[in-house]
Design a protein around this motif. Structure first.
Motif, short mmCIF file in Angstrom:
data_model
loop_
_atom_site.label_atom_id
_atom_site.label_comp_id
_atom_site.label_asym_id
_atom_site.label_seq_id
_atom_site.Cartn_x
_atom_site.Cartn_y
_atom_site.Cartn_z
N CYS A 137 -5.88 -0.38 -9.39
CA CYS A 137 -5.46 -1.67 -8.81
C CYS A 137 -6.70 -2.42 -8.36
CB CYS A 137 -4.51 -1.46 -7.64
SG CYS A 137 -4.02 -2.99 -6.80
N TYR B 257 0.59 6.36 -7.13
CA TYR B 257 -0.48 7.27 -7.52
C TYR B 257 -0.16 8.73 -7.23
CZ TYR B 257 -3.38 3.12 -8.21
OH TYR B 257 -3.87 1.93 -8.66
N LEU C 249 1.74 1.60 -3.59
CA LEU C 249 0.62 2.12 -4.37
C LEU C 249 0.41 3.62 -4.13
CD1 LEU C 249 -1.96 -0.81 -3.97
CD2 LEU C 249 -0.80 -0.10 -6.08
N LYS C 250 0.53 4.01 -2.89
CA LYS C 250 0.38 5.44 -2.57
C LYS C 250 1.43 6.27 -3.32
CE LYS C 250 -0.23 8.36 1.56
NZ LYS C 250 0.65 9.49 1.21
N VAL D 280 -7.94 1.96 -5.66
CA VAL D 280 -7.83 0.54 -5.32
C VAL D 280 -9.23 -0.04 -5.14
CG1 VAL D 280 -6.87 -1.17 -3.74
CG2 VAL D 280 -5.58 0.93 -4.23
N SER E 45 -5.54 7.97 2.81
CA SER E 45 -5.14 8.35 1.45
C SER E 45 -6.36 8.35 0.53
CB SER E 45 -4.08 7.39 0.91
OG SER E 45 -3.87 7.59 -0.46
N LEU F 165 0.82 -1.21 0.00
CA LEU F 165 0.00 0.00 0.00
C LEU F 165 0.86 1.27 0.00
CD1 LEU F 165 -2.75 -1.37 2.34
CD2 LEU F 165 -3.13 -0.54 0.01
N SER G 126 -6.29 8.86 -2.68
CA SER G 126 -5.96 8.16 -3.92
C SER G 126 -6.11 6.65 -3.75
CB SER G 126 -4.53 8.51 -4.36
OG SER G 126 -3.60 8.12 -3.37
N LEU G 127 -5.72 6.09 -2.59
CA LEU G 127 -5.88 4.65 -2.37
C LEU G 127 -7.35 4.28 -2.30
CD1 LEU G 127 -3.07 3.80 0.22
CD2 LEU G 127 -3.07 3.38 -2.24
N ARG G 128 -8.15 5.11 -1.65
CA ARG G 128 -9.58 4.80 -1.55
C ARG G 128 -10.24 4.86 -2.92
NH1 ARG G 128 -9.13 8.32 2.82
NH2 ARG G 128 -10.36 9.92 1.73
N ILE H 131 -4.86 3.12 4.00
CA ILE H 131 -6.03 3.23 3.12
C ILE H 131 -6.93 4.39 3.56
CG2 ILE H 131 -8.12 2.05 2.31
CD1 ILE H 131 -6.54 -0.60 2.73
#
Length: 762
Positions: free
Chosen positions: A609, A600, A596-597, A644, A637, A593, A639-641, A634
């Protein structure tokens, strides 16, 4: 009937007698072993190549027989060669494997050569000790093929029926049992033989008693000593010529043993030379004619008195002993043993012919072997898929080998975890059965084993597990193949057990409390075999779990046959990559994660993702402690929410469709036995980016996947490689395995390797 014999012993003196005796019976071809175990008990052993020239065996097959350590059990290949050329096999039981493997793979007569034991022991006790009592079962399974080949007529009296009823008298003698009368006796010392003083508690006690009983008398102690003894009177190893000279020159030999069922060679060697022998009453020499001899002593005091007289030149006593003791050689003379050997081998030939006739009749309609593939707990995902593939490989492999086996897929009775739909893809022809674990305390376990025919089995744990399938605890199956070693208690050994162990993640990550893995380790150590699918896990099993190397079998990884790429490919340009995972600690969620953060928010990653796998739908809200940092990332962030997508556990068809539409698959796990997901992706024409660790390198090599790599402990490196895959994913599709490669790695192609490993356990 002309017999061909394997004499799998290396005792020099016994060989000099028994090989000529076999030849006198008309045996023309005799195989002798060429490897001696590194064991002090083989101090009297030697290797003899002289019989090889008489063997009518192809040179390459003879070379295999000569390369084998038969005392360790030998391989199936070696026993199959033995089967082609030999009818009778003499053996001694140094390890359980020789009895177990010979009983499985050798169709002729197996003669357990018994030269006697201490009075506190029996050969039945050895059977019951082997593999915690399984030895008796192996003996019973051999039926009339097993012979208790006793060297002394009386030693089976202490044995139970499992051996007593199988006994045949083949007396032990000496190649030359005539008195040469070369003794001179000028060296006024007592000659005492006691080997292995510093390495054997048994011989150390004999040594200590001798020097205490005969303190003050001059003596020399012969016998090989692997470790030097701090006693000038201990001679250690001497060449045969020097040993014979010692017997000629020293004044007398003292033989301590009062064992009624075993005797050494050296008293007879002394008698042959003409050396006076003073010996203790109650032992084998009494039975061989020594009860009224002047050298016999009822007490140590009597022995000490006679020895002093001999050392002080009492010629009358010396000559009475020398002139009378020759009677002890009479039972050792070949002429006096020959009739017993003729009678014994006549019975052996009769048993052999009857056994072969019975096997021929049974062979007309042989019972199919039945193999249980057991999923011990509620596994899903890759582990369940692997279990299904294993069952398929066994089923197909047995048929390819011309020995079709029934395969039963056994799983916990849990409709929520295992509805019927989960097994829609089980290979046709494989049966399915549910079960529940039942715990048996020690006394019940012993009773259950006794009823199952393992009368000598001795429990070593307080509790045992049995799989209760509502029939006979799976006893209708010949072999249990258990997926993983994850059992809280040992299984009751009602059947041979194989464990398929995929990894030892607990060695690298704190996923278990301290000591909680001991039951898993014990399960693997006590198994018949442990199957692994990577060399990495094989080394873990050796170094971490302490599994014996001879129990380990490394098999190629099996991969499922996913739909053809054309069926699942999408015409649309990909907008996402797929991350297949679960909630396990080794899946590296926090670093993934973080990567991924970074991908993005700092590298402007363009692909979404999509996350799939068991227990992943609710992973962002998981209460699991090891996921706290991941869920925090998660929730913190945007962007993660947004980017993903948590899809959870998809059906196989839906997963294939989702995977087929991805730009690439991402595998950011830390350490395990590798993952099917990269193979599944490649079959659908989708490249993969993977963490770089040993098991994944092995998978990459086996399937020629040409994976892209990243460092799973460096989130920025992981993010950079994700960004790189945006550019390279199209070109990397050209590096995926060809149709020809997939064909070589199909379950059907690899099934023979699996069946071979299974067959060796049956």
């Amino acid at each position: 009937m002309t017999l061909r014999v394997m004499w799998l012993l290396n005792h020099s003196s016994a060989r000099k007698f028994e090989i000529p005796m076999l030849k006198s019976l008309g045996v023309e071809e005799i195989f002798l072993p060429k490897i001696i175990p590194d064991d002090p008990g083989f101090r009297s052993a030697s290797i003899d190549w002289s019989e090889d020239k008489h063997l009518r065996i192809p040179a390459d097959e003879l070379a295999i027989l000569n390369s084998v350590n038969w005392y360790a059990g030998a391989s199936k290949e070696a026993w199959e060669i033995a089967n082609r050329y030999f009818d009778v096999c003499f053996f001694i039981l140094l390890t359980p494997e020789i009895l177990k493997n010979a009983s499985r793979y050798f169709g002729g007569m197996l003669l357990w050569r018994a030269y006697g034991l201490q009075k506190t022991e029996s050969y039945t006790m050895i059977l019951d000790y082997l593999s915690r009592g399984l030895g008796r079962q192996w003996a019973n399974q051999m039926g009339r093929r097993l012979v208790f080949a006793k060297a002394y007529d009386h030693i089976d009296a202490v044995e139970e029926d499992v051996l007593n009823a199988r006994s045949v008298y083949l007396p032990l003698g000496m190649h030359n049992a005539e008195v040469s009368d070369r003794w001179q006796g000028g060296d006024k010392r007592v000659f005492f033989i006691c080997p292995d003083i510093a390495v054997s508690i048994f011989y150390r006690k004999i040594y200590d008693k001798f020097i205490a009983d005969f303190d003050g008398l001059p003596y020399a102690i012969g016998g090989a000593q692997p470790i030097e003894v701090n006693d000038a009177a201990v001679l250690g190893y001497t060449p045969q010529a020097a040993h014979e000279e010692n017997m000629r020159q020293m004044r007398l030999m003292f033989y301590h043993s009062d064992e009624p069922n075993h005797i050494h060679y050296h008293p007879f060697e002394a008698i042959k030379v003409g050396m006076p022998l003073v010996f203790m009453a109650g032992g084998m020499l009494d039975r061989m004619g020594g009860t009224n001899l002047p050298g016999r002593c009822a007490t140590i005091a009597e022995a000490k008195a006679k020895i002093k007289r001999i050392l002080n030149d009492d010629r009358a006593l010396i000559e009475r002993i020398r002139m009378s003791q020759g009677i002890l050689l009479e039972p050792m003379k070949a002429a006096n043993c020959a009739q017993a050997w003729r009678d014994g081998f006549a019975g052996i030939v009769e048993r052999l012919e009857t056994s072969r006739a019975e096997r021929t009749m049974r062979g007309a309609r042989p019972r199919l072997k039945r193999i249980a593939v057991i999923v011990p707990i509620g596994y899903l995902g890759g582990t369940l898929r692997g279990a299904k593939l294993l069952a398929q490989a066994i089923y197909q492999g047995s048929r390819q080998a011309g020995a079709p086996a029934e395969v039963v897929f056994v799983h916990p009775e849990d409709p929520n975890t295992y509805p019927d739909s989960v097994f829609a893809d089980l290979f046709p022809g494989i049966a399915r059965r549910c079960f529940n674990w039942k715990k048996l305390p020690l006394d019940e376990a012993r009773r259950a084993m006794h009823y199952a025919g393992f009368g000598g089995w001795v429990p070593v744990y307080d509790n045992y597990l049995v799989p209760d399938d509502g029939i006979r605890q799976l006893q209708d199956c010949d072999l249990w193949v258990i997926i993983s070693d994850r059992l809280s208690l040992p299984m009751l050994p009602l059947r041979p057990r194989v464990h398929m162990v995929y990894d030892y993640v607990q060695r690298h990550l704190p996923i278990l409390p301290h000591g909680a893995d001991q039951s898993f380790v014990d399960v693997a150590r006590n198994a018949e075999r442990v199957f692994v699918t990577t060399r990495f896990t094989e080394q873990e099993a050796l170094q971490y779990a302490g599994v014996a190397r001879k129990k380990l079998v490394c098999l190629p990884m099996l991969a499922p046959d996913f739909p053809n790429p054309a069926e699942e490919a999408s015409d649309k340009p990909p907008s996402y990559f797929i991350w297949t995972t679960n909630a396990g600690m080794h899946k590296n969620h926090e670093n993934a994660l973080k990567a991924l953060k970074h991908y993005y928010e700092e590298l402007d990653g363009c692909f979404n993702c999509v996350v799939t796998g068991c227990d992943t739908a609710d992973l962002p809200d998981s209460p699991l402690e090891h996921l706290a940092q991941a869920t925090g990332l998660i929730n913190g962030s945007k962007s993660l929410r947004k980017r993903v997508r948590w899809k959870g556990n998809l059906s196989e068809r839906k997963y294939a469709k989702t995977l087929g539409g991805a730009a690439f698959l991402w595998h950011p796990g830390k350490i395990d036995n590798g993952t099917f997901s990269v193979i599944e992706a490649a079959r659908l024409g989708v490249p993969a980016l993977s963490s770089d660790y040993p098991a994944m390198r092995e998978i990459d090599a086996q399937f020629a996947l040409n994976l892209a790599w990243m460092d799973s402990v460096e989130p920025r490196n992981m993010a950079a490689q994700l960004k790189r895959m945006e550019v390279e994913h199209t070109s990397r599709r050209k590096l995926l395995p060809s149709k020809e490669v997939w064909e070589t790695q199909s379950v059907e192609k690899l099934a023979g390797t699996y069946w071979k490993a299974i067959w060796e356990c049956l």
